[in-house]
Design an enzyme around this catalytic site. Structure first.
Site, PDB file in Angstrom:
ATOM      1  N   LYS A   1       4.813   9.935 -10.014  1.00  0.00           N
ATOM      2  CA  LYS A   1       5.349   9.007  -9.087  1.00  0.00           C
ATOM      3  C   LYS A   1       6.661   8.991  -9.098  1.00  0.00           C
ATOM      4  O   LYS A   1       6.948   9.121 -10.920  1.00  0.00           O
ATOM      5  CB  LYS A   1       4.485   8.222  -9.084  1.00  0.00           C
ATOM      6  CG  LYS A   1       5.119   7.083  -8.473  1.00  0.00           C
ATOM      7  CD  LYS A   1       3.884   5.045  -8.797  1.00  0.00           C
ATOM      8  CE  LYS A   1       4.249   4.133  -7.805  1.00  0.00           C
ATOM      9  NZ  LYS A   1       3.289   3.058  -7.221  1.00  0.00           N
TER      10      LYS A   1
ATOM     11  N   SER B   1      -1.446  -1.042  -6.313  1.00  0.00           N
ATOM     12  CA  SER B   1      -1.081   0.994  -6.295  1.00  0.00           C
ATOM     13  C   SER B   1      -1.141   1.928  -6.821  1.00  0.00           C
ATOM     14  O   SER B   1      -0.978   2.290  -6.194  1.00  0.00           O
ATOM     15  CB  SER B   1       0.710   0.512  -6.992  1.00  0.00           C
ATOM     16  OG  SER B   1       1.699  -0.534  -5.718  1.00  0.00           O
TER      17      SER B   1
ATOM     18  N   SER C   1       1.918   1.135  -3.767  1.00  0.00           N
ATOM     19  CA  SER C   1       2.693   1.801  -3.527  1.00  0.00           C
ATOM     20  C   SER C   1       3.044   3.197  -3.825  1.00  0.00           C
ATOM     21  O   SER C   1       3.816   4.542  -3.987  1.00  0.00           O
ATOM     22  CB  SER C   1       3.494   0.986  -4.907  1.00  0.00           C
ATOM     23  OG  SER C   1       3.410   1.405  -5.839  1.00  0.00           O
TER      24      SER C   1
HETATM   25  N1  GLN Z   1       0.831  -4.656  -2.930  1.00  0.00           N
HETATM   26  C1  GLN Z   1       1.588  -5.010  -3.770  1.00  0.00           C
HETATM   27  C2  GLN Z   1       3.163  -5.250  -3.714  1.00  0.00           C
HETATM   28  O1  GLN Z   1       3.329  -4.873  -2.931  1.00  0.00           O
HETATM   29  C3  GLN Z   1       1.188  -4.151  -4.975  1.00  0.00           C
HETATM   30  C4  GLN Z   1       2.115  -3.559  -5.780  1.00  0.00           C
HETATM   31  C5  GLN Z   1       2.398  -2.364  -6.727  1.00  0.00           C
HETATM   32  O2  GLN Z   1       0.942  -2.383  -7.935  1.00  0.00           O
HETATM   33  N2  GLN Z   1       3.402  -1.914  -7.394  1.00  0.00           N
HETATM   34  O3  GLN Z   1       3.612  -5.830  -4.659  1.00  0.00           O
END
Ligand code: GLN
Length: 499
Positions: free
Chosen positions: A78, A179, A155
């Site tokens: 990532k 995410s 994400s």
């Molecule tokens: N969807 C969540 C956010 O927008 C989680 C994102 C994540 O775990 N990096 O913050």
């Protein structure tokens, strides 16, 4: 005969050890596949020369008889893990063309200085890991290989799409509020977010430091176990919140647990808690049906299902969306256009330079979170928002401990719906925030959680089963998921885009 990209991490490692294929051949095969199939937008950077150099190093280690379980197997990271061999952008214009002088600990442990995996490049993600659909990437959205008009989740959407489309056998992801688990669920792969502190955060571009955690994403629990064993472990000199506990050999534990409990009821004695709040009207019927099907399978394997309660589940959304932006606003203050990151081409004075550089470099969602975070931390609001959220965070963690007196593992859906259409939620951030309901509470508590392919819902899109364990129970989660995967083949299903 299966093509090389159809083999799992474990199978590829065995082929490498048996010298049926070389690491260079594998890297070439997958790079060619990325070249021809990545209209999905999963990769932000590849570099054939770097990957082949890493593969040659792995082949040299194999040639002298070295045997480590991941040696020579390809993966991709990532784009929030900093890497020397590839650029690192965190999905943001702010870090366009940024090249780190060092590797993140996780990258280092998995790579040439450690387990010997070969990096094929960097994977697309929501900007600074903020989002749920990968549509907040400053570069391009990622398409879901099961239906290219839909999001892969976020994400870590590039990681999920690349693994699902068999562009790479495994990938790293990060999970701050879901995410790893949510994109794994929406793209039909397996992913685990370990206990907070299990994997070092050193070299992970920071979003919300008290929540960020790295983890593996692959097609099966066994492959995730192999990667996690290499990724995890203390790194106290570099990340003071990394746990001072050696990594387990998760794959060996999983295989041992499986051998010990062979027979038709291998999960005999395992109590699986179902929080009432995870099975209410907020979850769509197709997702619930798939999750219930998976739970029935776990019951057949010998597990007992018990009802539990996590009464503060709903509050996890406001609590997370106060704490995470607060930490983000502080972490992102370093991007000022001076030390590194984007700098505006024209400005009048220092303040104007800060303003222009940050306004140009950050996208809408990141800007929104910086504003929320700055607000909740500001004098006069700190007690009312930030401090209050921290107190409720503690109560949420206590609720889990109460539930764990009645059960060993908690199960439920990962996401209330299957993957939505790209663009559908772009104008409605709150709709995205609400969809994090089942992943946020365990993140706030710092507990390990995973997503396991559990069938299909509306539009033929994948549904993941979430398993949440108590602290340090990664091995139990992985071996439970492994047994489930031995009895089902959801994780082996292949999207059209992976032909
Ligand atoms: N969807 C969540 C956010 O927008 C989680 C994102 C994540 O775990 N990096 O913050």
């Amino acid at each position: 005969m299966s093509a090389l990209h159809d083999f799992s991490v474990a199978q590829l490692a065995a082929k490498l050890a048996a010298k049926e294929v070389s690491s260079v051949e594998l890297a070439q095969h997958f790079l060619a596949r990325i070249q021809s199939q990545d209209a999905l937008g999963a990769f932000l950077a590849t570099d054939e020369a770097q990957s082949l150099a890493q593969a040659r190093a792995a082949d040299a280690r194999i040639a002298v008889g070295e045997h480590t379980p991941l040696l020579g197997v390809p993966l991709a990271h990532k784009d929030v893990f900093v890497t020397r061999d590839f650029p690192t952008t965190a999905g943001s214009k702010m870090l366009a063309n940024y090249r780190s002088p060092f590797d993140a600990t996780v990258v280092n442990r998995l790579g040439s200085n450690g387990a010997g995996m070969v990096s094929l490049g960097k994977l697309n993600c929501d900007e600074f890991a903020m989002g749920s659909g990968n549509d907040n990437s400053a570069y391009k959205p990622v398409q879901n290989p099961w239906d290219i008009s839909r999001v892969p989740g976020g994400s870590s959407g590039g990681s999920a799409a690349a693994v699902a489309a068999r562009l790479v056998p495994a990938a790293t992801g990060t999970d701050t509020g879901g995410s790893i688990r949510q994109p794994a669920s929406l793209s039909g792969i397996t992913g685990i977010k370990p206990t907070y502190g299990r994997c070092s955060r050193y070299g992970m571009v920071a979003f919300a430091s008290s929540l960020d955690q790295a983890g593996p994403m692959a097609r099966s629990a066994l492959d995730c176990a192999l990667l996690l064993s290499a990724m995890a472990g203390p790194d106290l000199d570099r990340d003071s919140t990394s746990l001072d506990m050696p990594a387990a050999d998760y794959a060996a534990e999983l295989i041992a647990a499986n051998t010990k409990a062979a027979g038709s009821h291998p999960l005999q004695g395992l109590r699986i808690g179902l929080p009432t709040q995870f099975f209410g009207a907020g979850c769509s019927a197709d997702v619930l049906a798939a999750v219930r099907g998976a739970l029935a399978e776990l019951e057949k394997l010998g597990a007992t299902l018990v009802d539990v309660s996590l009464p503060l589940t709903e509050l996890s959304i406001p609590v997370y969306y106060v704490i995470a932006p607060a930490e983000a606003s502080s972490n992102l203050s370093r991007y000022d256009g001076v030390r590194y990151g984007h700098r505006a081409a024209e400005y009048t004075d220092l303040e104007d330079m800060y303003k222009k550089s940050r306004s140009e470099g950050f996208g809408d969602e990141v800007t929104r979170r910086i504003m929320i975070g700055t607000y909740v931390l500001s004098h006069g609001y700190y007690d009312a928002y930030y401090l209050k959220a921290q107190k409720i965070r503690r109560l949420i963690a206590e609720d889990f401990q109460k539930a764990f007196t009645q059960c060993d593992i908690i199960a439920g859906p990962v996401s209330p719906t299957v993957a939505w259409k790209i663009g559908e939620r772009s104008d409605d951030p709150v709709a995205s925030y609400l969809a994090d309901i089942y992943t946020l509470s365990s993140s706030l508590a710092g507990l390990p959680g995973m997503s396991v392919p559990a069938g299909f819902g509306a539009h033929g899109m994948p549904v993941g089963l979430q398993l949440i364990g108590n602290y340090f129970k990664e091995a139990q989660l992985l071996s439970t998921a492994h047994r489930f995967q031995q009895a089902t083949d959801w994780h082996q299903r292949k999207p059209g885009a992976a032909a």
